[in-house]
Design a protein around this motif. Structure first.
Motif, PDB file in Angstrom:
ATOM      1  N   THR A 265     -10.716  -4.653   1.677  1.00  0.00           N
ATOM      2  CA  THR A 265     -11.710  -5.728   1.669  1.00  0.00           C
ATOM      3  C   THR A 265     -12.798  -5.381   2.669  1.00  0.00           C
ATOM      4  N   TYR A 266     -14.038  -5.527   2.239  1.00  0.00           N
ATOM      5  CA  TYR A 266     -15.173  -5.185   3.107  1.00  0.00           C
ATOM      6  C   TYR A 266     -16.188  -6.319   3.080  1.00  0.00           C
ATOM      7  N   GLN A 267     -16.577  -6.793   4.261  1.00  0.00           N
ATOM      8  CA  GLN A 267     -17.599  -7.835   4.373  1.00  0.00           C
ATOM      9  C   GLN A 267     -18.961  -7.175   4.439  1.00  0.00           C
ATOM     10  N   LEU A 268     -19.672  -7.211   3.312  1.00  0.00           N
ATOM     11  CA  LEU A 268     -20.954  -6.520   3.221  1.00  0.00           C
ATOM     12  C   LEU A 268     -22.000  -7.199   4.090  1.00  0.00           C
ATOM     13  N   VAL A 269     -22.121  -8.526   3.943  1.00  0.00           N
ATOM     14  CA  VAL A 269     -22.982  -9.347   4.791  1.00  0.00           C
ATOM     15  C   VAL A 269     -22.202 -10.622   5.094  1.00  0.00           C
ATOM     16  N   ASP A 270     -22.812 -11.530   5.838  1.00  0.00           N
ATOM     17  CA  ASP A 270     -22.087 -12.720   6.295  1.00  0.00           C
ATOM     18  C   ASP A 270     -21.498 -13.534   5.152  1.00  0.00           C
ATOM     19  N   ASN A 271     -22.208 -13.647   4.035  1.00  0.00           N
ATOM     20  CA  ASN A 271     -21.754 -14.522   2.947  1.00  0.00           C
ATOM     21  C   ASN A 271     -21.283 -13.764   1.710  1.00  0.00           C
ATOM     22  N   LEU A 272     -21.099 -12.445   1.813  1.00  0.00           N
ATOM     23  CA  LEU A 272     -20.701 -11.639   0.659  1.00  0.00           C
ATOM     24  C   LEU A 272     -19.621 -10.628   1.055  1.00  0.00           C
ATOM     25  N   SER A 273     -18.477 -10.713   0.373  1.00  0.00           N
ATOM     26  CA  SER A 273     -17.364  -9.786   0.616  1.00  0.00           C
ATOM     27  C   SER A 273     -16.994  -9.090  -0.682  1.00  0.00           C
ATOM     28  N   LEU A 274     -16.567  -7.818  -0.555  1.00  0.00           N
ATOM     29  CA  LEU A 274     -16.160  -7.007  -1.698  1.00  0.00           C
ATOM     30  C   LEU A 274     -14.700  -6.608  -1.536  1.00  0.00           C
ATOM     31  N   GLY A 275     -14.008  -6.470  -2.656  1.00  0.00           N
ATOM     32  CA  GLY A 275     -12.605  -6.089  -2.611  1.00  0.00           C
ATOM     33  C   GLY A 275     -12.267  -5.044  -3.651  1.00  0.00           C
ATOM     34  N   LEU A 276     -11.298  -4.177  -3.330  1.00  0.00           N
ATOM     35  CA  LEU A 276     -10.798  -3.149  -4.240  1.00  0.00           C
ATOM     36  C   LEU A 276      -9.289  -3.108  -4.114  1.00  0.00           C
ATOM     37  N   SER A 277      -8.584  -3.075  -5.241  1.00  0.00           N
ATOM     38  CA  SER A 277      -7.137  -2.932  -5.204  1.00  0.00           C
ATOM     39  C   SER A 277      -6.662  -2.037  -6.344  1.00  0.00           C
ATOM     40  N   VAL A 278      -5.639  -1.259  -6.060  1.00  0.00           N
ATOM     41  CA  VAL A 278      -4.970  -0.410  -7.051  1.00  0.00           C
ATOM     42  C   VAL A 278      -3.523  -0.870  -7.099  1.00  0.00           C
ATOM     43  N   LEU A 279      -3.070  -1.342  -8.260  1.00  0.00           N
ATOM     44  CA  LEU A 279      -1.763  -1.975  -8.388  1.00  0.00           C
ATOM     45  C   LEU A 279      -0.792  -1.098  -9.175  1.00  0.00           C
ATOM     46  N   HIS A 280       0.455  -1.076  -8.718  1.00  0.00           N
ATOM     47  CA  HIS A 280       1.548  -0.370  -9.401  1.00  0.00           C
ATOM     48  C   HIS A 280       1.256   1.121  -9.566  1.00  0.00           C
ATOM     49  N   LEU A 281       0.646   1.726  -8.583  1.00  0.00           N
ATOM     50  CA  LEU A 281       0.373   3.158  -8.662  1.00  0.00           C
ATOM     51  C   LEU A 281       0.514   3.763  -7.263  1.00  0.00           C
ATOM     52  N   PRO A 282       1.498   4.625  -7.058  1.00  0.00           N
ATOM     53  CA  PRO A 282       2.430   5.186  -8.040  1.00  0.00           C
ATOM     54  C   PRO A 282       3.586   4.242  -8.339  1.00  0.00           C
ATOM     55  N   SER A 283       4.386   4.600  -9.370  1.00  0.00           N
ATOM     56  CA  SER A 283       5.577   3.835  -9.704  1.00  0.00           C
ATOM     57  C   SER A 283       6.689   4.784 -10.133  1.00  0.00           C
ATOM     58  N   VAL A 284       7.932   4.354  -9.900  1.00  0.00           N
ATOM     59  CA  VAL A 284       9.104   5.169 -10.224  1.00  0.00           C
ATOM     60  C   VAL A 284      10.053   4.340 -11.072  1.00  0.00           C
ATOM     61  N   HIS A 285      10.491   4.895 -12.199  1.00  0.00           N
ATOM     62  CA  HIS A 285      11.403   4.216 -13.109  1.00  0.00           C
ATOM     63  C   HIS A 285      12.816   4.222 -12.542  1.00  0.00           C
ATOM     64  N   ILE A 286      13.507   3.082 -12.656  1.00  0.00           N
ATOM     65  CA  ILE A 286      14.900   2.973 -12.230  1.00  0.00           C
ATOM     66  C   ILE A 286      15.696   2.327 -13.355  1.00  0.00           C
ATOM     67  N   GLY A 287      16.823   2.934 -13.731  1.00  0.00           N
ATOM     68  CA  GLY A 287      17.655   2.349 -14.777  1.00  0.00           C
ATOM     69  C   GLY A 287      17.674   3.199 -16.029  1.00  0.00           C
TER      70      GLY A 287
ATOM     71  N   SER B  93      20.121  -3.321 -17.436  1.00  0.00           N
ATOM     72  CA  SER B  93      18.852  -3.738 -16.844  1.00  0.00           C
ATOM     73  C   SER B  93      18.024  -2.498 -16.505  1.00  0.00           C
ATOM     74  N   THR B  94      16.736  -2.693 -16.391  1.00  0.00           N
ATOM     75  CA  THR B  94      15.859  -1.597 -16.030  1.00  0.00           C
ATOM     76  C   THR B  94      14.800  -2.101 -15.067  1.00  0.00           C
ATOM     77  N   GLY B  95      14.241  -1.215 -14.288  1.00  0.00           N
ATOM     78  CA  GLY B  95      13.265  -1.651 -13.299  1.00  0.00           C
ATOM     79  C   GLY B  95      12.346  -0.542 -12.849  1.00  0.00           C
ATOM     80  N   ARG B  96      11.411  -0.905 -11.984  1.00  0.00           N
ATOM     81  CA  ARG B  96      10.464   0.040 -11.409  1.00  0.00           C
ATOM     82  C   ARG B  96      10.227  -0.302  -9.945  1.00  0.00           C
TER      83      ARG B  96
END
Length: 271
Positions: free
Chosen positions: A146-168, A135-138
């Motif tokens: 998440t930032y609420q710019l105005v009452d009815n408008l929200s913005l979001g930013l996400s960075v996924l799987h960074l950093p990552s380390v190999h296992i196996g 088996s192998t994994g990470r």
């Protein structure tokens, strides 16, 4: 059986592009009906959303790609809301006995101000297959804002799987089970009955994808949704129905012009 494994493994390279996500990290079924963008809809894509929830949530989702049980994803979890440090647990499984990907994820959120929230998550992703002797994994991390710019408008930013380390086994290329991506999204409440949402993603293959969707609440307990995904162009539809005061059911359908229809159902219990 080996042929079936190879077919499923080959489709792995198609399935993420259809929903602009990896096999394990599908949107919740509400977001799937609006094109499949998750950065503004679920803590699985943006852990900072944990800090914005006002109820605990226990949930399970089932998503079947192209009516092939070998390409199904089952996920479940628990999001615990509190005033100090909201916590989330996600467990996800993709595939079948001879080829399986699994992810175990722990996430945290925090309000930094009345408009800004921050979240981090750590996950272990595991690949098990008869194609490999071992088996192998990470192990990888996510960060979200998440930032609420105005009452009815929200913005979001996400960075996924960074950093990552190999296992196996280092000879096994397991990058596709935990590909990094950067996602931007927005939610705009046009009225009390209508929500418009959209997202853009840059992934490890240097592709830029996008989603756009609309949700309209017809009755207090019933909503309809529609959206598109650009990689490739795939329309989606969905409905949401509050079965009881604290139980929500969501259904989402995504259509691919060549591979056919993918469908999912999710149940959430709020308390």
């Amino acid at each position: 059986m080996k042929k079936l494994i190879l077919i499923a493994a080959g489709l792995l390279q198609i399935a993420p592009n259809v929903a602009a996500k990896d096999n394990l990290r599908i949107s919740d079924l509400r977001a799937l009906g609006m094109g499949g963008g998750g950065v503004m809809e679920t803590p699985l894509f943006n852990p900072s959303l944990l800090a914005l929830q006002n109820k605990n949530k226990l949930f399970v989702n089932y998503y079947n790609r192209y009516s092939l049980r070998e390409l199904a994803t089952v996920s479940g979890g628990f999001y615990f809301q509190n005033n100090i440090f909201p916590v989330g647990l996600d467990i996800t499984s993709f595939g079948y006995d001879e080829y399986r990907e699994s992810m175990f994820r722990l996430s945290f959120g925090k309000l930094l101000s009345d408009k800004l929230s921050l979240g981090i998550a750590i996950q272990y992703t595991l690949l098990q297959s008869e194609l490999f002797q071992e088996s192998t994994g990470r192990v990888s991390a996510d960060i979200g804002l998440t930032y609420q710019l105005v009452d009815n408008l929200s913005l979001g930013l996400s960075v996924l799987h960074l950093p990552s380390v190999h296992i196996g086994d280092a000879n096994i290329d397991n990058r596709h089970i935990a590909p990094y991506s950067i996602q931007l999204g927005f939610n705009c409440s046009v009225s009390s009955d209508m929500l418009i949402t959209g997202s853009a993603e840059h992934n490890e293959e240097d592709k830029i994808t996008g989603t756009f969707g609309v949700e309209y609440t017809i009755f207090e307990d019933f909503s309809i949704r529609a959206g598109i995904n650009t990689a490739p162009f795939s329309p989606s539809l969905g409905v949401g129905y509050k079965i009881l005061y604290s139980v929500q059911a969501d259904v989402g359908i995504l259509y691919h012009s060549v591979l056919g229809t993918s469908m999912g159902i999710g149940i959430g219990y709020f308390f």
